[in-house]
Write an enzyme that holds these catalytic residues in place. Structure first.
Site, short mmCIF file in Angstrom:
data_model
loop_
_atom_site.label_atom_id
_atom_site.label_comp_id
_atom_site.label_asym_id
_atom_site.label_seq_id
_atom_site.Cartn_x
_atom_site.Cartn_y
_atom_site.Cartn_z
N GLY A 181 0.77 -1.24 0.00
CA GLY A 181 0.00 0.00 0.00
C GLY A 181 0.80 1.28 0.00
O GLY A 181 0.30 2.33 0.43
N SER A 182 2.02 1.26 -0.54
CA SER A 182 2.80 2.51 -0.54
C SER A 182 2.19 3.55 -1.48
O SER A 182 2.23 4.75 -1.20
CB SER A 182 4.27 2.25 -0.89
OG SER A 182 4.42 1.88 -2.24
N HIS A 195 0.97 1.53 -13.09
CA HIS A 195 1.78 0.40 -13.59
C HIS A 195 3.25 0.80 -13.59
O HIS A 195 3.59 1.93 -14.00
CB HIS A 195 1.32 0.03 -15.00
CG HIS A 195 2.01 -1.19 -15.53
ND1 HIS A 195 1.67 -2.47 -15.13
CD2 HIS A 195 3.03 -1.33 -16.42
CE1 HIS A 195 2.44 -3.34 -15.76
NE2 HIS A 195 3.28 -2.68 -16.53
N ASP A 207 -3.82 -3.61 -18.27
CA ASP A 207 -2.94 -2.51 -18.70
C ASP A 207 -3.22 -1.99 -20.11
O ASP A 207 -2.31 -1.52 -20.79
CB ASP A 207 -1.47 -2.96 -18.61
CG ASP A 207 -1.11 -3.52 -17.25
OD1 ASP A 207 -1.60 -2.99 -16.24
OD2 ASP A 207 -0.35 -4.52 -17.19
N GLU A 209 6.22 6.60 -9.20
CA GLU A 209 4.81 6.24 -9.00
C GLU A 209 4.18 7.13 -7.93
O GLU A 209 3.07 7.65 -8.11
CB GLU A 209 4.68 4.77 -8.59
CG GLU A 209 5.02 3.78 -9.67
CD GLU A 209 4.91 2.35 -9.16
OE1 GLU A 209 3.93 2.03 -8.47
OE2 GLU A 209 5.82 1.54 -9.45
#
Length: 199
Positions: free
Chosen positions: A12-13, A111, A152, A181
């Site tokens: 969950g970062s 992604h 994706d 990200e």
């Protein structure tokens, strides 16, 4: 104030980066995370959410007779919290068509590569970085895209490049891509919220 629900399967970062951005970043005063859903009862993301006093729910597929009933329960949870946007953050399942149909243009995924390269079934986490390093690519990065019924393939919202260094391992590359990200996901959410408000 837009309400965000986040679907997770692991640490969950990325979820945490979204939460942080609503408190002191680009989403402050614009959005808040109201629900975190996991398909894995052991996901550390659930602990992160509880520390942030965010409502959590867990739905494990093995307890359902079919995908549709499983997805229906997730959809009910999303509707009950009145989510405006759904963010997939390391969610290791395809989102059901009924959920996609209920949130057209409002389900985002992150992604760890520059799609359309290194996407598709089986291309997640360390598998992506191993493939990138093995191929001798000079660039990788992160992509935020709309989720659809395939892996994706949804329209790209935002990308950020990361250099692949000559001495990179999948692990060292993964660390730098993850930093990208964490930066790009909140920015992509803001982009979608701003666009929706202009429509």
């Amino acid at each position: 104030m837009k309400k965000i629900a986040v679907l997770v399967s692991g640490g969950g970062s990325n979820m945490q980066s979204i939460v942080d951005s609503t408190k002191k970043g680009v989403l402050k005063g614009i959005a808040k995370v109201v629900l975190v859903i996991s398909n894995n009862v052991c996901a550390y993301a659930l602990e992160r959410a509880e520390k942030e006093k965010i409502k959590t729910a867990c739905f494990e597929r093995k307890y359902y007779s079919d995908d549709r009933s499983y997805d229906n329960d997730i959809l009910r949870a999303l509707k009950s919290c009145e989510a405006d946007i759904v963010c997939l953050a390391g969610y290791m399942r395809i989102v059901g068509k009924n959920i996609i149909d209920a949130y057209p243009g409002r389900i985002l995924n992150i992604h760890p590569a520059l799609l359309p390269k290194y996407g598709g079934k089986g291309m997640y986490g360390h598998h992506v970085h191993e493939a990138v390093v093995k191929a001798g690519e000079c660039k990788s990065g992160a992509t935020v895209h709309f989720a659809d019924e395939n892996y994706d393939t949804g329209s790209i919202i935002a990308q950020q490049e990361v250099d692949v260094l000559k001495d990179d391992t999948p692990q060292t590359l993964a660390k730098r891509v993850l930093e990208a990200e964490h930066k790009i996901y909140p920015e992509a959410i803001l982009k979608i919220i701003t666009k929706k408000s202009e429509e």
